[in-house]
Design a protein around this motif. Structure first.
Motif, PDB file in Angstrom:
ATOM      1  N   VAL A  91      13.990   1.120  10.683  1.00 19.79           N
ATOM      2  CA  VAL A  91      13.697   2.044   9.581  1.00 19.79           C
ATOM      3  C   VAL A  91      12.670   1.447   8.614  1.00 19.79           C
ATOM      4  O   VAL A  91      12.485   1.951   7.512  1.00 19.79           O
ATOM      5  CB  VAL A  91      14.988   2.421   8.820  1.00 19.79           C
ATOM      6  CG1 VAL A  91      15.939   3.177   9.728  1.00 19.79           C
ATOM      7  CG2 VAL A  91      15.658   1.192   8.213  1.00 19.79           C
ATOM      8  N   GLY A  92      12.017   0.367   9.028  1.00 16.79           N
ATOM      9  CA  GLY A  92      10.992  -0.237   8.184  1.00 16.79           C
ATOM     10  C   GLY A  92      11.540  -0.972   6.990  1.00 16.79           C
ATOM     11  O   GLY A  92      10.836  -1.162   5.995  1.00 16.79           O
ATOM     12  N   ALA A  93      12.796  -1.406   7.052  1.00 19.64           N
ATOM     13  CA  ALA A  93      13.404  -2.158   5.958  1.00 19.64           C
ATOM     14  C   ALA A  93      13.363  -3.645   6.261  1.00 19.64           C
ATOM     15  O   ALA A  93      13.271  -4.063   7.416  1.00 19.64           O
ATOM     16  CB  ALA A  93      14.842  -1.698   5.737  1.00 19.64           C
ATOM     17  N   VAL A 107       2.544 -11.874   2.678  1.00 16.36           N
ATOM     18  CA  VAL A 107       3.565 -10.837   2.550  1.00 16.36           C
ATOM     19  C   VAL A 107       2.922  -9.587   1.959  1.00 16.36           C
ATOM     20  O   VAL A 107       2.348  -9.631   0.872  1.00 16.36           O
ATOM     21  CB  VAL A 107       4.732 -11.300   1.652  1.00 16.36           C
ATOM     22  CG1 VAL A 107       5.674 -10.144   1.371  1.00 16.36           C
ATOM     23  CG2 VAL A 107       5.470 -12.457   2.296  1.00 16.36           C
ATOM     24  N   ALA A 108       3.004  -8.479   2.696  1.00 19.21           N
ATOM     25  CA  ALA A 108       2.514  -7.203   2.181  1.00 19.21           C
ATOM     26  C   ALA A 108       3.597  -6.580   1.311  1.00 19.21           C
ATOM     27  O   ALA A 108       4.761  -6.498   1.706  1.00 19.21           O
ATOM     28  CB  ALA A 108       2.155  -6.272   3.332  1.00 19.21           C
ATOM     29  N   THR A 142       3.091  10.633   5.455  1.00 21.95           N
ATOM     30  CA  THR A 142       1.805  10.701   6.151  1.00 21.95           C
ATOM     31  C   THR A 142       1.588   9.402   6.915  1.00 21.95           C
ATOM     32  O   THR A 142       1.775   8.306   6.354  1.00 21.95           O
ATOM     33  CB  THR A 142       0.648  10.930   5.159  1.00 21.95           C
ATOM     34  OG1 THR A 142       0.925  12.081   4.368  1.00 21.95           O
ATOM     35  CG2 THR A 142      -0.667  11.126   5.890  1.00 21.95           C
ATOM     36  N   LEU A 143       1.194   9.533   8.176  1.00 22.13           N
ATOM     37  CA  LEU A 143       1.069   8.362   9.057  1.00 22.13           C
ATOM     38  C   LEU A 143      -0.357   8.176   9.506  1.00 22.13           C
ATOM     39  O   LEU A 143      -1.071   9.153   9.807  1.00 22.13           O
ATOM     40  CB  LEU A 143       1.984   8.522  10.272  1.00 22.13           C
ATOM     41  CG  LEU A 143       3.484   8.685   9.964  1.00 22.13           C
ATOM     42  CD1 LEU A 143       4.246   8.990  11.238  1.00 22.13           C
ATOM     43  CD2 LEU A 143       4.036   7.439   9.291  1.00 22.13           C
ATOM     44  N   TRP A 144      -0.783   6.942   9.555  1.00 28.80           N
ATOM     45  CA  TRP A 144      -2.128   6.598  10.013  1.00 28.80           C
ATOM     46  C   TRP A 144      -2.262   6.917  11.498  1.00 28.80           C
ATOM     47  O   TRP A 144      -1.416   6.564  12.313  1.00 28.80           O
ATOM     48  CB  TRP A 144      -2.397   5.128   9.800  1.00 28.80           C
ATOM     49  CG  TRP A 144      -3.693   4.632  10.332  1.00 28.80           C
ATOM     50  CD1 TRP A 144      -3.915   4.039  11.529  1.00 28.80           C
ATOM     51  CD2 TRP A 144      -4.962   4.712   9.683  1.00 28.80           C
ATOM     52  NE1 TRP A 144      -5.232   3.715  11.675  1.00 28.80           N
ATOM     53  CE2 TRP A 144      -5.906   4.123  10.562  1.00 28.80           C
ATOM     54  CE3 TRP A 144      -5.389   5.215   8.447  1.00 28.80           C
ATOM     55  CZ2 TRP A 144      -7.255   4.033  10.216  1.00 28.80           C
ATOM     56  CZ3 TRP A 144      -6.721   5.105   8.132  1.00 28.80           C
ATOM     57  CH2 TRP A 144      -7.636   4.535   8.997  1.00 28.80           C
ATOM     58  N   GLY A 145      -3.321   7.626  11.831  1.00 31.29           N
ATOM     59  CA  GLY A 145      -3.607   7.900  13.231  1.00 31.29           C
ATOM     60  C   GLY A 145      -2.789   9.019  13.813  1.00 31.29           C
ATOM     61  O   GLY A 145      -2.840   9.247  15.021  1.00 31.29           O
ATOM     62  N   LYS A 146      -2.018   9.714  12.957  1.00 37.68           N
ATOM     63  CA  LYS A 146      -1.202  10.831  13.470  1.00 37.68           C
ATOM     64  C   LYS A 146      -1.869  12.155  13.158  1.00 37.68           C
ATOM     65  O   LYS A 146      -2.530  12.308  12.135  1.00 37.68           O
ATOM     66  CB  LYS A 146       0.192  10.776  12.842  1.00 37.68           C
ATOM     67  CG  LYS A 146       1.040   9.626  13.369  1.00 37.68           C
ATOM     68  CD  LYS A 146       1.537   9.938  14.766  1.00 37.68           C
ATOM     69  CE  LYS A 146       2.476   8.846  15.273  1.00 37.68           C
ATOM     70  NZ  LYS A 146       3.034   9.163  16.593  1.00 37.68           N
ATOM     71  N   THR A 183       5.926   2.150  13.136  1.00 39.35           N
ATOM     72  CA  THR A 183       6.271   1.053  12.237  1.00 39.35           C
ATOM     73  C   THR A 183       5.899   1.402  10.796  1.00 39.35           C
ATOM     74  O   THR A 183       5.112   2.316  10.533  1.00 39.35           O
ATOM     75  CB  THR A 183       5.541  -0.230  12.634  1.00 39.35           C
ATOM     76  OG1 THR A 183       4.124  -0.057  12.462  1.00 39.35           O
ATOM     77  CG2 THR A 183       5.824  -0.572  14.098  1.00 39.35           C
ATOM     78  N   ALA A 184       6.429   0.641   9.866  1.00 40.29           N
ATOM     79  CA  ALA A 184       6.157   0.872   8.448  1.00 40.29           C
ATOM     80  C   ALA A 184       4.687   0.694   8.116  1.00 40.29           C
ATOM     81  O   ALA A 184       4.180   1.295   7.161  1.00 40.29           O
ATOM     82  CB  ALA A 184       7.007  -0.083   7.604  1.00 40.29           C
ATOM     83  N   ALA A 185       3.979  -0.107   8.892  1.00 37.42           N
ATOM     84  CA  ALA A 185       2.568  -0.361   8.622  1.00 37.42           C
ATOM     85  C   ALA A 185       1.710   0.881   8.826  1.00 37.42           C
ATOM     86  O   ALA A 185       0.547   0.904   8.400  1.00 37.42           O
ATOM     87  CB  ALA A 185       2.061  -1.485   9.517  1.00 37.42           C
ATOM     88  N   ALA A 186       2.244   1.918   9.461  1.00 34.45           N
ATOM     89  CA  ALA A 186       1.471   3.130   9.722  1.00 34.45           C
ATOM     90  C   ALA A 186       1.518   4.120   8.561  1.00 34.45           C
ATOM     91  O   ALA A 186       0.794   5.118   8.573  1.00 34.45           O
ATOM     92  CB  ALA A 186       1.983   3.814  10.985  1.00 34.45           C
ATOM     93  N   VAL A 187       2.356   3.868   7.563  1.00 32.94           N
ATOM     94  CA  VAL A 187       2.533   4.817   6.456  1.00 32.94           C
ATOM     95  C   VAL A 187       1.374   4.714   5.472  1.00 32.94           C
ATOM     96  O   VAL A 187       1.088   3.637   4.949  1.00 32.94           O
ATOM     97  CB  VAL A 187       3.861   4.561   5.726  1.00 32.94           C
ATOM     98  CG1 VAL A 187       3.997   5.478   4.505  1.00 32.94           C
ATOM     99  CG2 VAL A 187       5.029   4.766   6.676  1.00 32.94           C
ATOM    100  N   ILE A 188       0.718   5.845   5.213  1.00 34.13           N
ATOM    101  CA  ILE A 188      -0.382   5.867   4.244  1.00 34.13           C
ATOM    102  C   ILE A 188      -0.126   6.868   3.114  1.00 34.13           C
ATOM    103  O   ILE A 188      -0.930   6.982   2.186  1.00 34.13           O
ATOM    104  CB  ILE A 188      -1.728   6.196   4.917  1.00 34.13           C
ATOM    105  CG1 ILE A 188      -1.664   7.557   5.621  1.00 34.13           C
ATOM    106  CG2 ILE A 188      -2.126   5.097   5.885  1.00 34.13           C
ATOM    107  CD1 ILE A 188      -3.009   8.007   6.183  1.00 34.13           C
TER     108      ILE A 188
END
Length: 312
Positions: free
Chosen positions: A202-204, A82-83, A308-312, A260-265
């Motif tokens: 919404v990443g919840a 679990v992250a 801020t998003l990864w890869g964006k 997805t929520a995993a892209a948020v940095i």
């Protein structure tokens, strides 16, 4: 000058006089241990307490140990790894700042400041995941930008760096100041036909974590599925605390961008006026590297932020 002011305002002890050349930091790594209780930090339940220990390393530096439970209300419910939700880092920082006040002498007047801005930076490759019961996290925190009136703090900034198994995985900066206002703007009449998006959109983790709804003409407004959410809206407040505003902005950006929520940095939010728990308008705009969001209440800006998003 700033260091002396910090010593006086936050009552730092443990410095020594060295050979007539002035005060110098003592060599002991921990100057003073501050006992913590969930009631002392103003939390609703013992389960809400994320900080296990808190100690001073100097006039503006502190060390702490946090424990992030796998079953934290914001975390996903999975059988494997679990992250942890990124807002757990922000809530840990908020509690550490409360511990700073909690360590003041008995009878001292508390500053009664609240967080008004927050910024998170995440390192996805080293972000901890939990396969057991809880994750132990080490924290180094510093205090800066202290402003006082009549010897009492009216604003300051805390910066916390988080480590797991010796590796840095994220940082959080949070500014505290006097409340922006005593009450939110008057809410508009309830709009018919509000549609809550699915939690996954919404990443919840669960429907109760959703803070937004789609109003007529496609507008996004604050409308928590759980008005008394134990983490984001503890005590059923009429106005959204800073972390709820940050989460609402994160959810809006994820919903509108489709990532997805995993892209948020990275996450950031600044509150300049009370944000009603229901009825505030949230608008997003894409930019290089992610998206910005604007929260308006009563037709006036109440908060701004960015994701801020990864890869964006």
């Amino acid at each position: 000058m700033h260091e002396v002011a910090t010593d006086q305002v936050f009552d730092v002890r443990g410095r020594r006089h060295d050979g007539g050349f002035g005060d110098r930091p003592a060599r002991e790594p921990v100057i003073r241990q501050v006992p913590l209780t969930w009631r002392g930090l103003g939390l609703d339940t013992m389960a809400s307490l994320l900080v296990e220990s808190f100690a001073r390393l100097g006039s503006r530096c502190f060390a702490a140990r946090c424990q992030w439970p796998r079953l934290h209300p914001l975390n996903e419910r999975a059988l494997g790894a679990v992250a942890h939700h990124p807002l757990i880092m922000a809530e840990s920082t908020r509690q550490l700042a409360l511990a700073l006040e909690y360590g003041r002498p008995p009878g001292a007047v508390r500053a009664r400041l609240e967080p008004v801005s927050v910024g998170l930076g995440l390192r996805l490759r080293s972000w901890p995941v939990e396969r057991g019961g809880a994750t132990d996290v080490d924290v180094r925190m510093s205090v800066s930008d202290l402003v006082t009136e009549a010897g009492r703090p009216v604003s300051h900034r805390v910066t916390a760096e988080f480590r797991h198994t010796g590796e840095s995985f994220g940082s959080c900066t949070m500014r505290f100041a006097r409340p922006a206002g005593s009450a939110p703007y008057a809410e508009e009449a309830p709009l018919p036909g509000l549609l809550h998006p699915p939690a996954a959109a919404v990443g919840a983790t669960a429907d109760g974590d959703v803070l937004l709804a789609r109003a007529p003409r496609g507008r996004l407004v604050t409308a928590p599925r759980d008005p008394g959410h134990p983490v984001l809206l503890a005590g059923r407040p009429a106005r959204m605390p800073l972390l709820a505003v940050l989460e609402a902005g994160r959810q809006a950006v994820l919903l509108e961008s489709g990532v997805t929520a995993a892209a948020v940095i990275g996450l950031r939010a600044d509150v300049c006026a009370p944000v009603p728990s229901r009825g505030a308008l949230i608008e997003t705009s894409a930019e290089p590297g992610g998206s910005r969001f604007l929260v308006t209440a009563g037709g006036r800006p109440a908060a701004t932020g960015a994701v801020t998003l990864w890869g964006k």
